[in-house]
Design a protein around this motif. Sequence first.
Motif, PDB file in Angstrom:
ATOM      1  N   PRO A 258       0.799  -1.224   0.000  1.00  0.00           N
ATOM      2  CA  PRO A 258       0.000   0.000   0.000  1.00  0.00           C
ATOM      3  C   PRO A 258       0.834   1.276   0.000  1.00  0.00           C
ATOM      4  CG  PRO A 258      -0.104  -1.088   2.136  1.00  0.00           C
ATOM      5  CD  PRO A 258       0.644  -2.007   1.220  1.00  0.00           C
ATOM      6  N   PHE A 259       2.135   1.151   0.133  1.00  0.00           N
ATOM      7  CA  PHE A 259       3.012   2.325   0.187  1.00  0.00           C
ATOM      8  C   PHE A 259       3.628   2.651  -1.172  1.00  0.00           C
ATOM      9  CE2 PHE A 259       3.723  -0.398   4.032  1.00  0.00           C
ATOM     10  CZ  PHE A 259       2.744   0.202   4.805  1.00  0.00           C
ATOM     11  N   ALA A 260       3.522   1.742  -2.125  1.00  0.00           N
ATOM     12  CA  ALA A 260       4.200   1.903  -3.409  1.00  0.00           C
ATOM     13  C   ALA A 260       3.564   2.965  -4.307  1.00  0.00           C
ATOM     14  CB  ALA A 260       4.239   0.569  -4.151  1.00  0.00           C
ATOM     15  N   LYS A 261       2.261   3.064  -4.279  1.00  0.00           N
ATOM     16  CA  LYS A 261       1.559   3.952  -5.214  1.00  0.00           C
ATOM     17  C   LYS A 261       2.039   5.398  -5.110  1.00  0.00           C
ATOM     18  CE  LYS A 261      -3.047   5.150  -6.830  1.00  0.00           C
ATOM     19  NZ  LYS A 261      -4.484   4.896  -6.675  1.00  0.00           N
ATOM     20  N   ALA A 262       2.228   5.889  -3.897  1.00  0.00           N
ATOM     21  CA  ALA A 262       2.615   7.295  -3.711  1.00  0.00           C
ATOM     22  C   ALA A 262       3.993   7.594  -4.305  1.00  0.00           C
ATOM     23  CB  ALA A 262       2.585   7.663  -2.232  1.00  0.00           C
TER      24      ALA A 262
ATOM     25  N   SER B  91       9.226   3.568   8.085  1.00  0.00           N
ATOM     26  CA  SER B  91       8.629   3.849   9.403  1.00  0.00           C
ATOM     27  C   SER B  91       7.438   4.798   9.296  1.00  0.00           C
ATOM     28  CB  SER B  91       9.678   4.446  10.347  1.00  0.00           C
ATOM     29  OG  SER B  91      10.698   3.506  10.595  1.00  0.00           O
ATOM     30  N   ARG B  92       7.582   5.856   8.485  1.00  0.00           N
ATOM     31  CA  ARG B  92       6.473   6.808   8.307  1.00  0.00           C
ATOM     32  C   ARG B  92       5.280   6.135   7.647  1.00  0.00           C
ATOM     33  NH1 ARG B  92      10.531  10.223   6.890  1.00  0.00           N
ATOM     34  NH2 ARG B  92      10.116  10.003   4.680  1.00  0.00           N
ATOM     35  N   ALA B  93       5.534   5.329   6.629  1.00  0.00           N
ATOM     36  CA  ALA B  93       4.449   4.658   5.912  1.00  0.00           C
ATOM     37  C   ALA B  93       3.721   3.680   6.826  1.00  0.00           C
ATOM     38  CB  ALA B  93       4.998   3.937   4.683  1.00  0.00           C
ATOM     39  N   VAL B  94       4.467   2.910   7.589  1.00  0.00           N
ATOM     40  CA  VAL B  94       3.856   1.935   8.492  1.00  0.00           C
ATOM     41  C   VAL B  94       3.060   2.645   9.585  1.00  0.00           C
ATOM     42  CG1 VAL B  94       4.362   0.161  10.223  1.00  0.00           C
ATOM     43  CG2 VAL B  94       5.495   0.094   8.006  1.00  0.00           C
ATOM     44  N   ALA B  95       3.603   3.738  10.102  1.00  0.00           N
ATOM     45  CA  ALA B  95       2.905   4.491  11.156  1.00  0.00           C
ATOM     46  C   ALA B  95       1.597   5.081  10.642  1.00  0.00           C
ATOM     47  CB  ALA B  95       3.801   5.596  11.705  1.00  0.00           C
ATOM     48  N   ALA B  96       1.561   5.436   9.368  1.00  0.00           N
ATOM     49  CA  ALA B  96       0.358   6.038   8.795  1.00  0.00           C
ATOM     50  C   ALA B  96      -0.678   5.003   8.388  1.00  0.00           C
ATOM     51  CB  ALA B  96       0.740   6.890   7.582  1.00  0.00           C
ATOM     52  N   PHE B  97      -0.271   3.753   8.338  1.00  0.00           N
ATOM     53  CA  PHE B  97      -1.177   2.690   7.917  1.00  0.00           C
ATOM     54  C   PHE B  97      -1.925   2.176   9.143  1.00  0.00           C
ATOM     55  CE2 PHE B  97      -2.434  -1.443   6.166  1.00  0.00           C
ATOM     56  CZ  PHE B  97      -2.842  -1.057   4.896  1.00  0.00           C
ATOM     57  N   PRO B  98      -3.238   2.079   9.078  1.00  0.00           N
ATOM     58  CA  PRO B  98      -4.018   1.745  10.269  1.00  0.00           C
ATOM     59  C   PRO B  98      -3.664   0.409  10.921  1.00  0.00           C
ATOM     60  CG  PRO B  98      -5.437   1.877   8.320  1.00  0.00           C
ATOM     61  CD  PRO B  98      -4.073   2.300   7.904  1.00  0.00           C
ATOM     62  N   ASP B  99      -3.371  -0.598  10.145  1.00  0.00           N
ATOM     63  CA  ASP B  99      -3.118  -1.915  10.722  1.00  0.00           C
ATOM     64  C   ASP B  99      -2.117  -2.666   9.836  1.00  0.00           C
ATOM     65  OD1 ASP B  99      -3.293  -4.083  12.376  1.00  0.00           O
ATOM     66  OD2 ASP B  99      -5.325  -4.660  11.789  1.00  0.00           O
ATOM     67  N   PRO B 100      -0.822  -2.305   9.911  1.00  0.00           N
ATOM     68  CA  PRO B 100       0.152  -2.881   8.988  1.00  0.00           C
ATOM     69  C   PRO B 100       0.315  -4.392   9.097  1.00  0.00           C
ATOM     70  CG  PRO B 100       1.250  -1.570  10.677  1.00  0.00           C
ATOM     71  CD  PRO B 100      -0.227  -1.365  10.842  1.00  0.00           C
TER      72      PRO B 100
END
Length: 179
Positions: free
Chosen positions: A25-29, A145-154
């Motif tokens: 889910p972090f790749a698109k950005a 770390s930023r991407a995981v922190a922003a993801f509701p339930d990694p």
Amino acid sequence: MTEPDYLADTRRWLDRAVIGLNLCPFAKAVVAKEQVRFVLSDATTPEALLAELGEELALLRDTDPATTDTTLIVHPFVLQDFLDYNDFLDQADGLVEALDLEGVLQVASFHPEYQFAGTDADDVENYTNRAPYPTLHLLREDSVSRAVAAFPDPEVIVERNVETLQKLGVEGWKKLLGD
């Protein structure tokens, strides 16, 4: 028969599988912001690939993340055997440590024959880490770390990916990538 277009094939995999199936889910950005560096390695030995990896790690370390946040090194001419590739990953991690980049950069792995421990070669969950060619993915720890922190339930990402691939099946995967 025409020569493969290694980077175009890799971009198609990234667009259709990684982003299209939302496997990461972090790749698109970073793709949308054109912050992914694609490198085609001409290395034919693990030693040459390790040297190139060192150069790319240093380049990523020294580049503004707004310009390049992550790098994909596609290396189709070396480490075609998955077990050899898997063994090489210890050297890659050792290089990260030797360059004093632990906690700064990490190397993720993709391979056309990727196989998780405890799975059979044809188990569909292996496809979460299967790319068209052996590929080293260089990531910034801060970005992860930023991407995981922003993801509701990694924690659910892996489980969801396995479910997605089980529904798709191997034939669906091949169709998706145009194999």
